[in-house]
Design a protein around this motif. Structure first.
Motif, short mmCIF file in Angstrom:
data_model
loop_
_atom_site.label_atom_id
_atom_site.label_comp_id
_atom_site.label_asym_id
_atom_site.label_seq_id
_atom_site.Cartn_x
_atom_site.Cartn_y
_atom_site.Cartn_z
N LEU A 127 33.03 44.09 46.94
CA LEU A 127 34.21 43.75 46.14
C LEU A 127 33.86 43.75 44.65
CD1 LEU A 127 35.57 40.80 48.32
CD2 LEU A 127 36.36 43.18 48.29
N SER A 128 32.93 44.61 44.28
CA SER A 128 32.45 44.67 42.90
C SER A 128 33.58 45.00 41.94
CB SER A 128 31.37 45.75 42.76
OG SER A 128 30.29 45.49 43.62
N ASN A 129 33.62 44.25 40.86
CA ASN A 129 34.55 44.51 39.76
C ASN A 129 36.01 44.58 40.18
OD1 ASN A 129 32.42 44.73 37.78
ND2 ASN A 129 31.91 46.65 38.78
N THR A 130 36.41 43.67 41.06
CA THR A 130 37.81 43.61 41.46
C THR A 130 38.57 42.55 40.67
OG1 THR A 130 37.20 42.21 43.33
CG2 THR A 130 37.52 44.56 43.77
N GLN A 131 37.90 41.91 39.74
CA GLN A 131 38.51 40.96 38.82
C GLN A 131 39.23 39.81 39.52
OE1 GLN A 131 40.92 43.24 36.07
NE2 GLN A 131 39.36 44.80 35.90
N GLY A 133 29.67 41.22 42.31
CA GLY A 133 29.53 41.30 40.86
C GLY A 133 30.83 41.70 40.18
N GLY A 134 31.06 41.10 39.01
CA GLY A 134 32.25 41.44 38.24
C GLY A 134 33.48 40.64 38.61
N ASN A 135 33.31 39.61 39.41
CA ASN A 135 34.41 38.71 39.76
C ASN A 135 34.09 37.33 39.21
OD1 ASN A 135 36.13 40.38 41.64
ND2 ASN A 135 34.15 40.57 42.63
N THR A 136 35.09 36.49 39.09
CA THR A 136 34.86 35.14 38.60
C THR A 136 34.39 34.26 39.75
OG1 THR A 136 36.61 35.41 36.96
CG2 THR A 136 35.93 33.16 37.47
N ILE A 137 33.14 33.88 39.71
CA ILE A 137 32.59 33.01 40.74
C ILE A 137 32.48 31.61 40.15
CG2 ILE A 137 30.67 32.57 42.31
CD1 ILE A 137 30.09 35.55 42.30
N LEU A 183 22.45 40.67 47.87
CA LEU A 183 23.51 39.82 47.32
C LEU A 183 23.62 40.13 45.83
CD1 LEU A 183 25.49 37.40 47.42
CD2 LEU A 183 23.50 35.92 46.98
N ASP A 184 24.82 40.52 45.40
CA ASP A 184 25.06 40.80 43.99
C ASP A 184 26.13 39.86 43.47
OD1 ASP A 184 25.62 41.72 41.44
OD2 ASP A 184 26.11 43.76 42.06
N VAL A 185 25.74 38.99 42.56
CA VAL A 185 26.67 38.07 41.89
C VAL A 185 26.59 38.27 40.38
CG1 VAL A 185 26.75 36.36 43.75
CG2 VAL A 185 24.96 36.21 42.02
N SER A 186 26.15 39.45 39.96
CA SER A 186 25.99 39.72 38.53
C SER A 186 27.34 39.80 37.83
CB SER A 186 25.23 41.04 38.34
OG SER A 186 25.97 42.13 38.87
N ASN A 187 27.32 39.55 36.54
CA ASN A 187 28.53 39.63 35.72
C ASN A 187 29.69 38.84 36.29
OD1 ASN A 187 27.23 41.48 33.92
ND2 ASN A 187 27.61 43.10 35.40
N SER A 188 29.37 37.67 36.82
CA SER A 188 30.41 36.86 37.47
C SER A 188 30.86 35.69 36.60
CB SER A 188 29.89 36.31 38.80
OG SER A 188 28.79 35.46 38.58
N GLY A 189 30.26 35.57 35.43
CA GLY A 189 30.61 34.47 34.56
C GLY A 189 30.20 33.13 35.14
N THR A 208 36.49 48.56 45.02
CA THR A 208 35.77 48.29 43.78
C THR A 208 36.55 48.78 42.56
OG1 THR A 208 34.57 50.38 43.85
CG2 THR A 208 33.54 48.52 44.94
N ASN A 209 36.17 48.21 41.41
CA ASN A 209 36.69 48.66 40.12
C ASN A 209 38.21 48.71 40.05
OD1 ASN A 209 34.04 49.13 39.01
ND2 ASN A 209 33.93 50.87 40.39
N CYS A 210 38.83 47.63 40.48
CA CYS A 210 40.28 47.51 40.41
C CYS A 210 40.63 46.04 40.21
CB CYS A 210 40.93 48.06 41.67
SG CYS A 210 40.44 47.17 43.16
N ALA A 211 41.88 45.76 40.00
CA ALA A 211 42.31 44.38 39.80
C ALA A 211 43.05 43.91 41.06
CB ALA A 211 43.22 44.29 38.58
N LEU A 212 42.44 42.97 41.78
CA LEU A 212 43.09 42.40 42.96
C LEU A 212 43.71 41.06 42.57
CD1 LEU A 212 40.56 43.02 45.88
CD2 LEU A 212 42.60 44.32 45.30
N ASN A 213 45.02 40.96 42.67
CA ASN A 213 45.68 39.71 42.36
C ASN A 213 45.60 38.76 43.56
OD1 ASN A 213 47.70 40.49 44.20
ND2 ASN A 213 49.01 41.32 42.59
#
Length: 135
Positions: free
Chosen positions: A50-54, A80-84, A105-111, A23-28
């Motif tokens: 996988l929250s906020n892995t961008q 949540g926090g990923n681009t879905i 199921l958390d899909v919040s802040n997914s744009g 969580t809370n990291c940038a996974l390329n």
């Protein structure tokens, strides 16, 4: 760092790991591909955070498709926090269609703009009956 972690998971095919969180990291894209390969080899997976892995849409879709074999066992899926986007929504739909134990199921802040029909198709298929919390 992620490559070594995923490599270790992939080598140990008899792993008793049932919860996995990054969580809370940038996974390329490369990290997501490594993660997908490792998770796909696990014999069991009950929780994936996988929250906020961008992760962008295609990378997240790759990870979700890699765990389809665990769909019946997944109890918690935190994205949540990923681009879905469209690709991830299709992969998520396929995963949810087989999810019989999913409780959260958390899909919040997914744009993402999930349409009512996305969840209504799942409800009509009685696939959301076990879920206690959707964020």
């Amino acid at each position: 760092m992620y490559g070594k972690l995923c490599g270790a998971l992939a080598i140990n095919k008899s792993s008793a790991l049932c919860e996995f969180a990054i969580t809370n990291c940038a996974l390329n894209t490369q990290a997501a591909n490594n993660l997908a390969a490792a998770l796909g080899r696990l014999p069991f997976l009950a929780s994936l955070d996988l929250s906020n892995t961008q992760m962008h849409d295609e990378a997240l879709a790759t990870v979700l498709l890699s765990i389809l074999r665990h769909a019946e066992d997944i109890e918690q899926l935190l994205l949540g926090g990923n681009t879905i986007g469209q690709q991830s929504q299709v992969a998520l739909y396929k995963l949810l269609m087989g999810a019989k134990s999913l409780k959260e199921l958390d899909v919040s802040n997914s744009g993402s703009q999930f349409t009512f029909s996305f969840f209504s198709r799942l409800t009509n298929a009685a696939m959301l009956s076990s879920i206690q919390k959707i964020v």
